[in-house]
Design a protein around this motif. Structure first.
Motif, PDB file in Angstrom:
ATOM      1  N   ILE A 119       0.866  -1.177   0.000  1.00  0.00           N
ATOM      2  CA  ILE A 119       0.000   0.000   0.000  1.00  0.00           C
ATOM      3  C   ILE A 119       0.906   1.230   0.000  1.00  0.00           C
ATOM      4  O   ILE A 119       1.714   1.402   0.905  1.00  0.00           O
ATOM      5  N   ALA A 120       0.747   2.058  -1.026  1.00  0.00           N
ATOM      6  CA  ALA A 120       1.507   3.307  -1.099  1.00  0.00           C
ATOM      7  C   ALA A 120       0.752   4.430  -0.387  1.00  0.00           C
ATOM      8  O   ALA A 120       1.365   5.316   0.207  1.00  0.00           O
ATOM      9  N   TYR A 121      -0.574   4.378  -0.461  1.00  0.00           N
ATOM     10  CA  TYR A 121      -1.385   5.409   0.185  1.00  0.00           C
ATOM     11  C   TYR A 121      -2.736   4.809   0.542  1.00  0.00           C
ATOM     12  O   TYR A 121      -3.385   4.185  -0.308  1.00  0.00           O
ATOM     13  N   ARG A 122      -3.144   4.988   1.776  1.00  0.00           N
ATOM     14  CA  ARG A 122      -4.458   4.520   2.229  1.00  0.00           C
ATOM     15  C   ARG A 122      -5.198   5.688   2.843  1.00  0.00           C
ATOM     16  O   ARG A 122      -4.740   6.294   3.802  1.00  0.00           O
ATOM     17  N   ARG A 123      -6.354   5.989   2.285  1.00  0.00           N
ATOM     18  CA  ARG A 123      -7.233   7.018   2.846  1.00  0.00           C
ATOM     19  C   ARG A 123      -8.407   6.308   3.492  1.00  0.00           C
ATOM     20  O   ARG A 123      -9.135   5.574   2.828  1.00  0.00           O
ATOM     21  N   SER A 124      -8.575   6.499   4.782  1.00  0.00           N
ATOM     22  CA  SER A 124      -9.643   5.863   5.537  1.00  0.00           C
ATOM     23  C   SER A 124     -10.759   6.875   5.733  1.00  0.00           C
ATOM     24  O   SER A 124     -10.549   7.917   6.364  1.00  0.00           O
ATOM     25  N   VAL A 125     -11.920   6.566   5.173  1.00  0.00           N
ATOM     26  CA  VAL A 125     -13.058   7.481   5.229  1.00  0.00           C
ATOM     27  C   VAL A 125     -14.177   6.815   6.025  1.00  0.00           C
ATOM     28  O   VAL A 125     -14.832   5.892   5.545  1.00  0.00           O
ATOM     29  N   PRO A 126     -14.381   7.249   7.274  1.00  0.00           N
ATOM     30  CA  PRO A 126     -15.412   6.634   8.104  1.00  0.00           C
ATOM     31  C   PRO A 126     -16.816   7.002   7.642  1.00  0.00           C
ATOM     32  O   PRO A 126     -17.033   8.049   7.052  1.00  0.00           O
ATOM     33  N   ARG A 127     -17.743   6.101   7.917  1.00  0.00           N
ATOM     34  CA  ARG A 127     -19.147   6.346   7.595  1.00  0.00           C
ATOM     35  C   ARG A 127     -19.967   6.487   8.874  1.00  0.00           C
ATOM     36  O   ARG A 127     -20.569   7.497   9.106  1.00  0.00           O
ATOM     37  N   TYR A 128     -19.988   5.442   9.702  1.00  0.00           N
ATOM     38  CA  TYR A 128     -20.780   5.469  10.934  1.00  0.00           C
ATOM     39  C   TYR A 128     -19.961   4.846  12.048  1.00  0.00           C
ATOM     40  O   TYR A 128     -19.237   3.891  11.794  1.00  0.00           O
ATOM     41  N   PRO A 129     -20.078   5.288  13.272  1.00  0.00           N
ATOM     42  CA  PRO A 129     -20.825   6.464  13.712  1.00  0.00           C
ATOM     43  C   PRO A 129     -20.165   7.733  13.194  1.00  0.00           C
ATOM     44  O   PRO A 129     -19.006   7.720  12.795  1.00  0.00           O
ATOM     45  N   LEU A 130     -20.901   8.798  13.225  1.00  0.00           N
ATOM     46  CA  LEU A 130     -20.442  10.033  12.606  1.00  0.00           C
ATOM     47  C   LEU A 130     -19.505  10.871  13.463  1.00  0.00           C
ATOM     48  O   LEU A 130     -18.847  11.747  12.945  1.00  0.00           O
ATOM     49  N   ALA A 131     -19.440  10.627  14.748  1.00  0.00           N
ATOM     50  CA  ALA A 131     -18.598  11.482  15.591  1.00  0.00           C
ATOM     51  C   ALA A 131     -17.807  10.642  16.589  1.00  0.00           C
ATOM     52  O   ALA A 131     -18.158   9.518  16.896  1.00  0.00           O
ATOM     53  N   GLY A 132     -16.707  11.240  17.060  1.00  0.00           N
ATOM     54  CA  GLY A 132     -16.002  10.666  18.180  1.00  0.00           C
ATOM     55  C   GLY A 132     -14.864   9.709  17.890  1.00  0.00           C
ATOM     56  O   GLY A 132     -14.258   9.217  18.813  1.00  0.00           O
ATOM     57  N   LEU A 133     -14.581   9.412  16.639  1.00  0.00           N
ATOM     58  CA  LEU A 133     -13.504   8.475  16.329  1.00  0.00           C
ATOM     59  C   LEU A 133     -12.386   9.183  15.589  1.00  0.00           C
ATOM     60  O   LEU A 133     -12.604  10.168  14.909  1.00  0.00           O
ATOM     61  N   HIS A 134     -11.175   8.654  15.696  1.00  0.00           N
ATOM     62  CA  HIS A 134     -10.056   9.243  14.956  1.00  0.00           C
ATOM     63  C   HIS A 134      -9.767   8.491  13.694  1.00  0.00           C
ATOM     64  O   HIS A 134     -10.301   7.626  13.248  1.00  0.00           O
TER      65      HIS A 134
END
Length: 134
Positions: free
Chosen positions: A119-134
């Motif tokens: 993996i050269a680049y990984r973009r992690s895009v959260p969906r749910y829950p919407l708040a409170g996670l890094h």
């Protein structure tokens, strides 16, 4: 440039994604070079944090300690751009230490090195829950 992956390449990349979960979730920081390119990066879309290079990824992984989610990568779709860039898009499910569930998408750029796919680049895009996670 080839715009399709062979069956062997596809299986190698799927194995790489599975290996990520085992290595990262178990804090096996010395094995992260089996998953990420030496100059690889993780971007967390929610916070904008970027961890560039293996040392930064290792520190990030260690910082999670016992609070590291248990990742499951599913529904991976691989593609090759006209310029030969190999991309992956996967869904992830992450079980948090308190038993709650978090999910989102990984957007990956992959490179083939002498040691295999990384993996050269990984973009992690959260969906749910919407708040409170890094």
């Amino acid at each position: 440039m080839a715009t399709e992956l062979t069956l062997t390449q596809t299986e190698e990349i799927r194995r790489l994604f599975a290996l990520f979960s085992h290595v990262f979730d178990n804090g096996e920081v010395d094995a992260l070079d089996q998953v990420f390119a030496a100059d690889g990066a993780i971007e967390l879309a929610r916070t904008g944090s970027v961890f560039q290079g293996l040392d930064a990824i290792r520190k990030f992984n260690l910082s999670l300690g016992e609070h590291s989610p248990d990742h499951h990568t599913v529904d991976t779709v691989l593609s090759v751009d006209e310029d030969g860039t190999v991309r992956g898009r996967s869904r992830y499910l992450a079980i948090l230490p308190d038993g709650s569930l978090h999910n989102g998408d990984y957007f990956d750029v992959l490179v083939h090195t002498e040691a295999g796919w990384r993996i050269a680049y990984r973009r992690s895009v959260p969906r749910y829950p919407l708040a409170g996670l890094h």
